[in-house]
Motif scaffolding. Structure first.
Motif, PDB file in Angstrom:
ATOM      1  N   ASP A 352       0.879  -1.179   0.000  1.00  0.00           N
ATOM      2  CA  ASP A 352       0.000   0.000   0.000  1.00  0.00           C
ATOM      3  C   ASP A 352       0.916   1.229   0.000  1.00  0.00           C
ATOM      4  O   ASP A 352       1.278   1.757   1.045  1.00  0.00           O
ATOM      5  CB  ASP A 352      -0.899  -0.032   1.232  1.00  0.00           C
ATOM      6  CG  ASP A 352      -1.821   1.185   1.291  1.00  0.00           C
ATOM      7  OD1 ASP A 352      -2.012   1.844   0.240  1.00  0.00           O
ATOM      8  OD2 ASP A 352      -2.337   1.476   2.391  1.00  0.00           O
ATOM      9  N   ARG A 354       2.469   4.877  -0.297  1.00  0.00           N
ATOM     10  CA  ARG A 354       2.060   6.253  -0.015  1.00  0.00           C
ATOM     11  C   ARG A 354       3.295   7.014   0.476  1.00  0.00           C
ATOM     12  O   ARG A 354       4.273   6.390   0.914  1.00  0.00           O
ATOM     13  CB  ARG A 354       0.960   6.289   1.040  1.00  0.00           C
ATOM     14  CG  ARG A 354       1.398   5.752   2.387  1.00  0.00           C
ATOM     15  CD  ARG A 354       0.265   5.702   3.379  1.00  0.00           C
ATOM     16  NE  ARG A 354      -0.693   4.643   3.038  1.00  0.00           N
ATOM     17  CZ  ARG A 354      -1.749   4.344   3.809  1.00  0.00           C
ATOM     18  NH1 ARG A 354      -1.964   5.043   4.916  1.00  0.00           N
ATOM     19  NH2 ARG A 354      -2.557   3.380   3.465  1.00  0.00           N
ATOM     20  N   MET A 391       8.522   6.928  -0.695  1.00  0.00           N
ATOM     21  CA  MET A 391       7.368   6.197  -1.184  1.00  0.00           C
ATOM     22  C   MET A 391       7.477   4.763  -0.701  1.00  0.00           C
ATOM     23  O   MET A 391       8.370   4.013  -1.106  1.00  0.00           O
ATOM     24  CB  MET A 391       7.322   6.236  -2.715  1.00  0.00           C
ATOM     25  CG  MET A 391       6.113   5.514  -3.307  1.00  0.00           C
ATOM     26  SD  MET A 391       4.535   6.214  -2.743  1.00  0.00           S
ATOM     27  CE  MET A 391       4.513   7.757  -3.657  1.00  0.00           C
ATOM     28  N   ASP A 393       5.230   1.417   1.772  1.00  0.00           N
ATOM     29  CA  ASP A 393       4.096   0.909   2.544  1.00  0.00           C
ATOM     30  C   ASP A 393       4.467   1.076   4.008  1.00  0.00           C
ATOM     31  O   ASP A 393       5.386   0.421   4.496  1.00  0.00           O
ATOM     32  CB  ASP A 393       3.866  -0.565   2.205  1.00  0.00           C
ATOM     33  CG  ASP A 393       2.670  -1.153   2.933  1.00  0.00           C
ATOM     34  OD1 ASP A 393       2.419  -0.748   4.089  1.00  0.00           O
ATOM     35  OD2 ASP A 393       1.994  -2.016   2.347  1.00  0.00           O
TER      36      ASP A 393
END
Length: 651
Positions: A352, A354, A391, A393
């Protein structure tokens, strides 16, 4: 016979001997043998003189022997000087140019003997030999030797020099000066062991190399050698024994070449090959590990789903049954964690991604890290104020940091310091990472460290130095795989007794605006109505378990064991509200099935259930995923989210 008869016989015998001697001299053709009077006038002439000098007897008798000299020698008075020396010393001997009748020159070996009678000089006996061919051969040899000497002295890529039998340097060429740094006046007369390192001298390498060359005729090796300034270079050395015709050792010829650059290229090539072999090995292990993890996830999906259903169906008033179910669920969950680590190593885990603030993430983990490390280990953090986001998870990154911290703890049984630091970095075109901005996150411990062999294998899956039951050997491999999946790199530095440093190079991104999760995103979404769901999986156990969990949630389930069968079921069942399909199926993958369904029934909610992260970009952006192994609550939430998203997207 009377006295007069005996005297006459003796004269006849004497005359015969003289005649024989004359005939012998006149018959000699390899030597010019003739007589001169006291003034140098030729008084006799043999066949050898005629052959060598070109004059017949009638042409030269009565003429001065100075005719045989070059004009310059005659003007310099050389003929007269030669006779004067022979007169004074009784003999003159020399080599020099002489002139034939036709004017051509030849190199002559000359002997002139003074002839005396009762102490009075009566003339000279002169012997001349033509040595032109020998002189030319000697001159050619001299020119060849000179050319060879100049060639050797002019060579700059090789150090070429001679040693005496004791190893003393006797000459020195330009290449030796360039490579070793000594001028001839500094090294000629010195022992050649000066070029060896201290360790080699202490082991007796110079004497050993000469002994081998003397015994076998040649010694060749590659090793470190030392220049005048103390710097080292990698040398190819050849020593040849030199012997005279009798076989006696007279010295050694030594040739040295600086092959440092070639060695560095070879070492770099070997490192590249080793890295490639290691990469291929890790890739092969990764594929195997990913495949095993995928199959294991399918089994765990069955186990976890079945245990969830059993927990609902069985009475919970028996504490033994409850305890056994809890143990089974915990064991299965630990298995799921293990497969996640295996997939992380294989770079196939779900991420994930972000923007992540490493400072905030580390600060939020500090209490957890301190509890995991214990009171004997201090945590120090060093973060610069302007630190880029990365960047990543965040959950996987937290797990990676926790794994590294636990490894540091195990390396510091008596306590120590764990330093966590970060800094912004940038790479260029020739760096191992692709050019760009990175954040280098560093964890450094003061523990025992690792030797070179352990360090080389540290990121291999299932490799561990911990005791049985104390480690799976997947911690570092999981971190390695996760960081590479992000486009970064894990670098380990360690030496025994000097601790270990782990560097995580993570791609940097611009800081993102903080967003609060919506209420729908953080609450458990309950399904409001029963659905008709098409469940697709090539694994019968997984499909049966998925069907059971969905039916337990109140849904009607249609099953299919392949993509082709799913399309047939969909055609015969127009009331299907949602499709949940496995991704890794033969012939037609779940992604391919989803594309076909979306083309035939736009707006149909579809869920991809997979243990892999390797999905096509289109499917990755448009089709929600459900990670295996999943439990019933995760399945219910995925179904509810898929239906809600589909409704929101409808006009």
């Amino acid at each position: 016979m009377n006295a007069a008869g005996m005297t006459k016989a003796a004269l006849l015998v004497g005359t015969t001997e003289v005649e024989r001697f004359r005939l012998l001299v006149e018959a000699v053709t390899d030597y010019a043998i003739y007589m001169l009077d006291t003034n140098g006038i030729v008084t006799s002439w043999n066949a050898g003189a005629e052959r060598i000098k070109g004059y017949k007897a009638s042409e030269i008798l009565g003429r001065s022997f100075a005719n045989f000299y070059e004009e310059a020698d005659r003007k310099a008075g050389i003929p007269q000087r030669v006779l004067a020396i022979a007169t004074r010393d009784g003999k003159f001997q020399a080599e020099g140019w002489r002139v034939r009748k036709d004017g051509s020159r030849f190199w002559a070996f000359v002997i002139i003997d003074a002839i005396y009678d009762n102490g009075e000089l009566i003339g000279f006996a002169k012997i001349t030999r033509d040595l032109t061919e020998r002189r030319e051969a000697e001159e050619e040899l001299r020119r060849s030797e000179e050319l060879f000497r100049r060639l050797v002295e002019g060579v700059t890529d090789y150090a070429i020099y001679m040693l005496d039998p004791d190893g003393i340097v006797s000459n020195w060429n330009a290449g030796a000066q360039r490579i070793k740094g000594y001028g001839p006046d500094e090294i000629v007369g010195q022992h050649f062991s000066i070029f060896y390192t201290d360790d080699d001298r202490s082991r007796g390498e110079p004497a050993r190399s000469l002994a081998i060359a003397e015994r076998e005729g040649r010694f060749e090796a590659e090793a470190w050698r030392q220049r005048k300034d103390g710097s080292r270079f990698w040398a190819n050395v050849v020593i040849d024994a030199i012997r005279d015709p009798s076989g006696k050792l007279v010295g050694f010829a030594k040739i040295t070449r600086d092959i440092t650059e070639r060695r560095e290229v070879q070492l770099a090539l070997e490192r590249t090959r080793e890295a490639l072999a290691h990469s291929q090995k890790i890739e092969a292990i990764g594929k195997l590990t990913g495949g095993v993890a995928h199959d294991f996830n399918n089994l765990l999906t069955v186990v976890l789903g079945s245990l969830d259903l059993l927990r609902r169906y069985l009475p919970n008033d028996d504490p033994r049954v409850t305890r056994l179910l809890d143990n089974a669920l915990q064991g299965a969950q630990r298995g799921a964690t293990l497969t996640q680590r295996m997939l992380a190593f294989a770079r196939r885990q779900e991420l994930d991604l972000r923007p992540v603030d490493l400072v905030e993430l580390t600060r939020g983990m500090r209490d957890l890290l301190q509890r995991s490390l214990g009171p004997q280990i201090a945590i120090e953090t060093r973060f610069p104020l302007p630190l880029d986001y990365v960047m990543a998870d965040p959950h996987q990154l937290e797990t990676a940091l926790l794994n590294l911290a636990i490894n540091a703890r195990d390396a510091m049984p008596a306590g120590g310091i764990l330093t966590i630091a970060a800094r912004n970095e940038a790479t260029v075109a020739d760096a191992p990472l692709r050019p760009g901005r990175y954040v280098r996150l560093t964890l450094r411990d003061t523990g025992e460290g690792m030797d070179a062999e352990t360090l080389t294998r540290a990121t291999e899956p299932f490799f561990t130095t911990k005791g049985t039951g104390k480690g799976t050997g997947l911690g570092l491999s999981m971190v390695h795989g996760m960081v590479e999946q992000l486009g970064g790199q894990l670098i380990l530095h360690s030496k025994p007794g000097e601790g270990t440093t782990a560097e995580l190079w993570l791609p940097a991104v611009e800081q993102a605006a903080a967003t609060e999760p919506s209420e729908a995103g953080i609450r458990t979404i309950a399904q409001s109505r029963a659905l008709t769901i098409l469940a697709v999986d090539d694994d019968a156990l997984v499909l049966a378990n998925t069907r059971a969990m969905l039916e337990d949630l109140g849904h009607t389930v249609v099953v299919a064991y392949s993509g082709e069968q799913a399309l047939e079921r969909l055609e015969r069942t127009p009331t299907v509200d949602l499709v949940i399909t496995d991704h890794a199926m033969p012939k037609m993958t779940g992604s391919d099935l989803a594309k076909t369904i979306m083309a035939r029934r736009p707006g149909m909610p579809i869920i991809l259930a997979t243990g892999y992260a390797e999905l096509p970009p289109a499917a990755e952006s448009s089709v929600p995923r459900l990670s295996k192994p999943f439990r019933q609550d995760a399945l219910a939430e995925a179904v509810a989210n898929a239906v809600r998203t589909s409704r929101e997207a409808s006009p």
